[in-house]
Design a protein around this motif. Structure first.
Motif, short mmCIF file in Angstrom:
data_model
loop_
_atom_site.label_atom_id
_atom_site.label_comp_id
_atom_site.label_asym_id
_atom_site.label_seq_id
_atom_site.Cartn_x
_atom_site.Cartn_y
_atom_site.Cartn_z
N ILE A 177 22.38 28.66 5.19
CA ILE A 177 21.36 29.70 5.05
C ILE A 177 21.03 30.23 6.43
O ILE A 177 20.84 29.48 7.38
CB ILE A 177 20.09 29.11 4.39
CG1 ILE A 177 20.41 28.62 2.99
CG2 ILE A 177 18.98 30.16 4.34
CD1 ILE A 177 19.25 27.90 2.32
N LYS A 178 20.95 31.55 6.55
CA LYS A 178 20.63 32.15 7.83
C LYS A 178 19.12 32.33 7.95
O LYS A 178 18.48 32.89 7.06
CB LYS A 178 21.33 33.50 7.97
CG LYS A 178 21.13 34.14 9.34
CD LYS A 178 21.98 35.39 9.49
CE LYS A 178 21.84 35.98 10.90
NZ LYS A 178 22.69 37.17 11.08
N TYR A 179 18.57 31.84 9.04
CA TYR A 179 17.14 31.96 9.28
C TYR A 179 16.89 32.89 10.46
O TYR A 179 17.68 32.93 11.42
CB TYR A 179 16.52 30.59 9.56
CG TYR A 179 16.36 29.75 8.33
CD1 TYR A 179 15.18 29.77 7.58
CD2 TYR A 179 17.40 28.93 7.89
CE1 TYR A 179 15.04 29.00 6.45
CE2 TYR A 179 17.26 28.14 6.75
CZ TYR A 179 16.08 28.19 6.04
OH TYR A 179 15.94 27.43 4.91
N PHE A 228 12.16 32.52 8.95
CA PHE A 228 12.17 33.23 7.68
C PHE A 228 13.60 33.49 7.22
O PHE A 228 14.48 33.78 8.03
CB PHE A 228 11.43 34.57 7.81
CG PHE A 228 10.07 34.43 8.44
CD1 PHE A 228 8.96 34.12 7.67
CD2 PHE A 228 9.91 34.56 9.82
CE1 PHE A 228 7.71 33.96 8.25
CE2 PHE A 228 8.66 34.42 10.41
CZ PHE A 228 7.56 34.12 9.61
N VAL A 229 13.82 33.39 5.91
CA VAL A 229 15.12 33.72 5.34
C VAL A 229 15.31 35.23 5.32
O VAL A 229 16.41 35.74 5.48
CB VAL A 229 15.25 33.13 3.92
CG1 VAL A 229 16.56 33.56 3.27
CG2 VAL A 229 15.15 31.62 3.95
N SER A 230 14.20 35.97 5.15
CA SER A 230 14.24 37.43 5.09
C SER A 230 14.07 38.05 6.48
O SER A 230 13.09 37.76 7.17
CB SER A 230 13.14 37.93 4.15
OG SER A 230 12.92 39.31 4.31
N TYR A 249 10.25 38.21 20.19
CA TYR A 249 11.54 38.73 19.73
C TYR A 249 12.04 37.88 18.55
O TYR A 249 11.48 36.82 18.26
CB TYR A 249 12.57 38.70 20.86
CG TYR A 249 12.94 37.32 21.35
CD1 TYR A 249 14.10 36.68 20.92
CD2 TYR A 249 12.12 36.64 22.25
CE1 TYR A 249 14.42 35.40 21.35
CE2 TYR A 249 12.45 35.37 22.71
CZ TYR A 249 13.61 34.77 22.27
OH TYR A 249 13.92 33.50 22.72
N ILE A 250 13.08 38.35 17.88
CA ILE A 250 13.67 37.64 16.74
C ILE A 250 15.01 37.05 17.16
O ILE A 250 15.85 37.73 17.76
CB ILE A 250 13.87 38.58 15.54
CG1 ILE A 250 12.50 39.05 15.01
CG2 ILE A 250 14.67 37.90 14.44
CD1 ILE A 250 12.61 40.05 13.88
N ALA A 251 15.21 35.79 16.83
CA ALA A 251 16.49 35.11 17.08
C ALA A 251 17.00 34.59 15.75
O ALA A 251 16.22 34.28 14.84
CB ALA A 251 16.31 33.95 18.07
N SER A 252 18.31 34.50 15.61
CA SER A 252 18.88 33.98 14.36
C SER A 252 20.03 33.06 14.65
O SER A 252 20.45 32.90 15.81
CB SER A 252 19.34 35.13 13.47
OG SER A 252 20.32 35.90 14.13
#
Length: 252
Positions: A177-179, A228-230, A249-252
């Motif tokens: 699953i990508k978070y 978050f998954v979304s 910032y957002i990291a995945s």
């Protein structure tokens, strides 16, 4: 009364740290998260539901919190563990709203109702314990204050699961699953990271956490507001945080 408590370092509960403390309330016993010395061999479960052994007894956390509704005694823990890591790797904030539970999946959101006065609080399970017969949940000091149990130390409560965290794939799964992680900043000085973490918790980000990473020979303490998954949900959180934390910032 003295108690021994082992604090796990991460989601896989691989390292421990012990401490002893004097209990301010004779009727209160602190949480006792699991010790990795007794954790069974290969990890084939979701990290939130890994089995573990404490004081010779093995606990098998539920794979889902759906339908969980239980009555029992609640205790609380405070400053002796403030700033230390909980079972899922978050930094414990005694003034925040969280709790320890023996078998609910880490990340489960529950409602705790004090049956003696009717007051309740909604919180997320991020720790393991308490390992005392009859006691089903150990509240943070902030949560205990919300339900009016600080002075009593131990009260009768009802714990109702409101939702269950998504199950992550095991090490043998074929897909992941990508978070999306909303990060507020990285700090060389841990106290600065903890200060920002406290601000996030006070602003309602109860799943905020501080993690330590090595980068180019430096130790950095990364503050994260949530995962978050979304991607859309992560973007919404980022937009709310940007005015106060422009480096977010957002990291995945």
């Amino acid at each position: 009364m003295r108690c021994i408590r082992a604090l796990s370092v991460g989601l896989v509960l691989l390292a421990v740290a012990g401490c002893a403390s004097l209990n301010p309330f004779p009727s209160h016993i602190y949480s006792t998260p699991p010790s990795s010395r007794d954790t069974p061999g290969p990890v084939t479960h979701d990290p939130k539901t890994n089995p573990y052994t404490v004081l010779g007894q093995t606990y098998y956390p539920l794979t889902s919190a759906q339908g969980y509704d239980e009555v029992g005694d609640a205790s609380w823990y405070g400053e002796d563990f403030h700033g230390k890591k909980t079972a899922n790797g978050q930094i414990y904030n005694m003034h925040g709203i969280s709790a320890a539970h023996k078998t609910l999946p880490l990340g489960t959101r529950v409602r705790v109702t004090n049956l003696e006065n009717g007051r309740n609080v909604t919180l997320v399970i991020n720790d393991r314990g308490p390992f005392v017969r009859g006691r089903i949940i150990d509240l943070s000091h902030g949560a205990a204050r919300q339900v009016g149990s600080v002075e009593r130390g131990v009260v009768r409560v009802r714990v109702t699961a409101l939702d269950s965290p998504p199950v992550e794939p095991t090490r043998y799964a074929t897909s992941a699953i990508k978070y999306y992680h909303v990060r507020v900043g990285a700090f060389a000085i841990r106290s600065n990271a903890v200060r920002v973490y406290d601000q996030l918790v006070a602003s309602g980000y109860g799943e905020a956490r501080v993690s330590t990473v090595e980068s180019n020979g430096m130790t950095l303490h990364v503050v994260q507001a949530g995962s978050f998954v979304s991607r859309d949900k992560a973007e919404q959180v980022l937009a709310r945080l940007k005015p106060s934390f422009p480096a977010s910032y957002i990291a995945s």
